[in-house]
Every structure is written in C-alpha cells, then in structure tokens.
Design a protein around this motif. Sequence first.
Motif, PDB file in Angstrom:
ATOM      1  N   LYS A 183     -20.376  57.224 -13.204  1.00  0.00           N
ATOM      2  CA  LYS A 183     -20.730  58.283 -12.258  1.00  0.00           C
ATOM      3  C   LYS A 183     -19.970  58.107 -10.951  1.00  0.00           C
ATOM      4  N   VAL A 184     -19.855  56.880 -10.481  1.00  0.00           N
ATOM      5  CA  VAL A 184     -19.133  56.613  -9.238  1.00  0.00           C
ATOM      6  C   VAL A 184     -17.660  56.965  -9.405  1.00  0.00           C
ATOM      7  N   SER A 185     -17.081  56.565 -10.539  1.00  0.00           N
ATOM      8  CA  SER A 185     -15.675  56.882 -10.801  1.00  0.00           C
ATOM      9  C   SER A 185     -15.442  58.386 -10.820  1.00  0.00           C
ATOM     10  N   HIS A 186     -16.364  59.127 -11.433  1.00  0.00           N
ATOM     11  CA  HIS A 186     -16.218  60.582 -11.502  1.00  0.00           C
ATOM     12  C   HIS A 186     -16.337  61.217 -10.120  1.00  0.00           C
ATOM     13  N   ASP A 187     -17.232  60.686  -9.284  1.00  0.00           N
ATOM     14  CA  ASP A 187     -17.362  61.197  -7.914  1.00  0.00           C
ATOM     15  C   ASP A 187     -16.067  60.984  -7.126  1.00  0.00           C
ATOM     16  N   ILE A 188     -15.483  59.801  -7.301  1.00  0.00           N
ATOM     17  CA  ILE A 188     -14.230  59.492  -6.607  1.00  0.00           C
ATOM     18  C   ILE A 188     -13.117  60.411  -7.108  1.00  0.00           C
ATOM     19  N   ARG A 189     -13.091  60.662  -8.419  1.00  0.00           N
ATOM     20  CA  ARG A 189     -12.069  61.559  -8.965  1.00  0.00           C
ATOM     21  C   ARG A 189     -12.193  62.956  -8.363  1.00  0.00           C
ATOM     22  N   GLU A 190     -13.416  63.451  -8.209  1.00  0.00           N
ATOM     23  CA  GLU A 190     -13.606  64.779  -7.625  1.00  0.00           C
ATOM     24  C   GLU A 190     -13.075  64.836  -6.199  1.00  0.00           C
ATOM     25  N   ARG A 191     -13.260  63.762  -5.438  1.00  0.00           N
ATOM     26  CA  ARG A 191     -12.717  63.725  -4.077  1.00  0.00           C
ATOM     27  C   ARG A 191     -11.191  63.725  -4.104  1.00  0.00           C
ATOM     28  N   LEU A 192     -10.617  62.965  -5.028  1.00  0.00           N
ATOM     29  CA  LEU A 192      -9.164  62.915  -5.135  1.00  0.00           C
ATOM     30  C   LEU A 192      -8.592  64.254  -5.575  1.00  0.00           C
ATOM     31  N   GLU A 193      -9.315  64.970  -6.428  1.00  0.00           N
ATOM     32  CA  GLU A 193      -8.852  66.291  -6.866  1.00  0.00           C
ATOM     33  C   GLU A 193      -8.769  67.267  -5.695  1.00  0.00           C
ATOM     34  N   GLU A 194      -9.667  67.107  -4.726  1.00  0.00           N
ATOM     35  CA  GLU A 194      -9.603  67.944  -3.521  1.00  0.00           C
ATOM     36  C   GLU A 194      -8.435  67.540  -2.637  1.00  0.00           C
ATOM     37  N   GLN A 195      -8.188  66.238  -2.555  1.00  0.00           N
ATOM     38  CA  GLN A 195      -7.131  65.737  -1.680  1.00  0.00           C
ATOM     39  C   GLN A 195      -5.739  66.000  -2.245  1.00  0.00           C
ATOM     40  N   PHE A 196      -5.605  65.844  -3.564  1.00  0.00           N
ATOM     41  CA  PHE A 196      -4.318  66.034  -4.220  1.00  0.00           C
ATOM     42  C   PHE A 196      -4.416  67.264  -5.115  1.00  0.00           C
ATOM     43  N   GLY A 197      -4.108  68.405  -4.532  1.00  0.00           N
ATOM     44  CA  GLY A 197      -4.255  69.680  -5.227  1.00  0.00           C
ATOM     45  C   GLY A 197      -3.118  69.980  -6.178  1.00  0.00           C
ATOM     46  N   PRO A 198      -3.146  71.171  -6.793  1.00  0.00           N
ATOM     47  CA  PRO A 198      -2.124  71.548  -7.783  1.00  0.00           C
ATOM     48  C   PRO A 198      -0.712  71.623  -7.215  1.00  0.00           C
ATOM     49  N   GLU A 199      -0.595  71.687  -5.886  1.00  0.00           N
ATOM     50  CA  GLU A 199       0.742  71.736  -5.289  1.00  0.00           C
ATOM     51  C   GLU A 199       1.562  70.482  -5.605  1.00  0.00           C
ATOM     52  N   TYR A 200       0.875  69.388  -5.931  1.00  0.00           N
ATOM     53  CA  TYR A 200       1.592  68.140  -6.223  1.00  0.00           C
ATOM     54  C   TYR A 200       2.395  68.223  -7.519  1.00  0.00           C
ATOM     55  N   GLU A 201       2.031  69.145  -8.404  1.00  0.00           N
ATOM     56  CA  GLU A 201       2.801  69.289  -9.644  1.00  0.00           C
ATOM     57  C   GLU A 201       4.222  69.756  -9.332  1.00  0.00           C
ATOM     58  N   ASP A 202       4.357  70.830  -8.549  1.00  0.00           N
ATOM     59  CA  ASP A 202       5.692  71.326  -8.172  1.00  0.00           C
ATOM     60  C   ASP A 202       6.426  70.321  -7.291  1.00  0.00           C
ATOM     61  N   TYR A 203       5.683  69.701  -6.391  1.00  0.00           N
ATOM     62  CA  TYR A 203       6.284  68.754  -5.451  1.00  0.00           C
ATOM     63  C   TYR A 203       6.909  67.567  -6.194  1.00  0.00           C
TER      64      TYR A 203
END
Length: 218
Positions: free
Chosen positions: A138-158
């Motif tokens: 659960k903690v790992s999943h919470d951290i992943r959700e925060r990272l998903e907000e910080q590193f958005g889909p723009e990182y794919e093109d970048y």
Amino acid sequence: MAYDEYVPVLLNCRGRSCLIIGGGKVAERKALTLLNAGASVHIVSPVLRSEALQRLAKSKVLQWTDRKYRPSDLDGAFLVHAATDDSQLNMKIAEDADSLGILANVASNGEAGTFIYPTVMRRGRLTLAISTSGAGPKVSHDIRERLEEQFGPEYEDYLDLLYRMRSMIREEVESAEVRRRLLDKVYRMDVLSEIRRGGYAPWNSDKIKLWIENNQEE
C-alpha cells in the motif's frame, strides 16, 4: 537494521527462457510482464485458471505444459516464478532453482526467493521502481501515485528526444570532448516546458543533425 539485502537491477529478459509454475492470476501478471519485456515464457500447470493465459497459450504467444511441476522443467531457464497456490511446492521450486543458480521469485513468500518485484511506474523510457523492503505494498502504491503526478506523460516525448539526440551525437561526432559538450547542451534544453505548453513538435533526423552542426562550438 540493514535494508540493503536486495540489489536494485533491471533485467534484460529479451529472448530468454522464463519459467512460470502456476496458472492463476499471479501467473498471469508475471507472464504479461515478461512477455512485454520480450521474454520467451513457458508455463507449467495442470490447468490455466486465467482466461488471458488460455488465450495466450492457444495463440502460441507462450508455451504451456499441462501437468504438475518437475525439477527438469528448470533446465535452460533464465529465471523462474513459483506462482502456485501450494506454498510448500513454491519453496521446493525455489530450492531447486537455487541449487542450479537460477533466479527465483516466490509469490507466496518473497523472502524465500532470490528476487522480488518492486512497484513500478513507467513513462515511455522512464522506469521508476519503488520498494519498501516488506513494509507493505500500500505504501509503495501511494508513492507511485505521487510520482505519477510529478512525472507526467510529457516525459515520454522528452526522453525519446534525449535518446535520439544522444544516439545521433554518438554517430555523427568523433571527438569525445565535443560529444560531451553537446550532451551538456542537450540536457540544458528546456524541452519539458515546451511539451507542457503544447507547443512541441517531435524532431526529425534532419533537425537533430542541423542542431548538432550548429552547436559544436563552445
């Protein structure tokens, strides 16, 4: 207390024989992960309870041997997943694999194997892995959700642009010093902001070559 009993690595499984013992939902998740990585997947199980695995086996995307596990199944395997609903059998599989120097993951008891899976967040070429060393998914999943907000889909093109530019700089420029200088300039480019504003258009090879030519001087 030390928490460094695991060494974080990214395994190249492309074309390698990866064995899964079990035919349920856990086996399905492991199989899909391995197939996405280009592995050659072999499942040993008397029955496939997962409809997805049934379809993959029927279409020959993976190999299915419909019987119980035998130690000889490990021959030639790069890694094995012990993913049955029998914890004792899972332990036996891990012991057999360990005796042969084969990497083993045990679904029913992660510490019994030689590797575990972290929680993963992907953005194209970006892979972020999170582990809490057994504190709880659960903690790992919470951290992943925060990272998903910080590193958005723009990182794919970048990151795709960075990869292509880095590859072409290595191909086009002989001088190690000039390559280093160009790569420094690439990393200082504010492409992320351009992508976030919606004004970014992917660079073609000609544009990258022109940029390389115009930026070799200090």
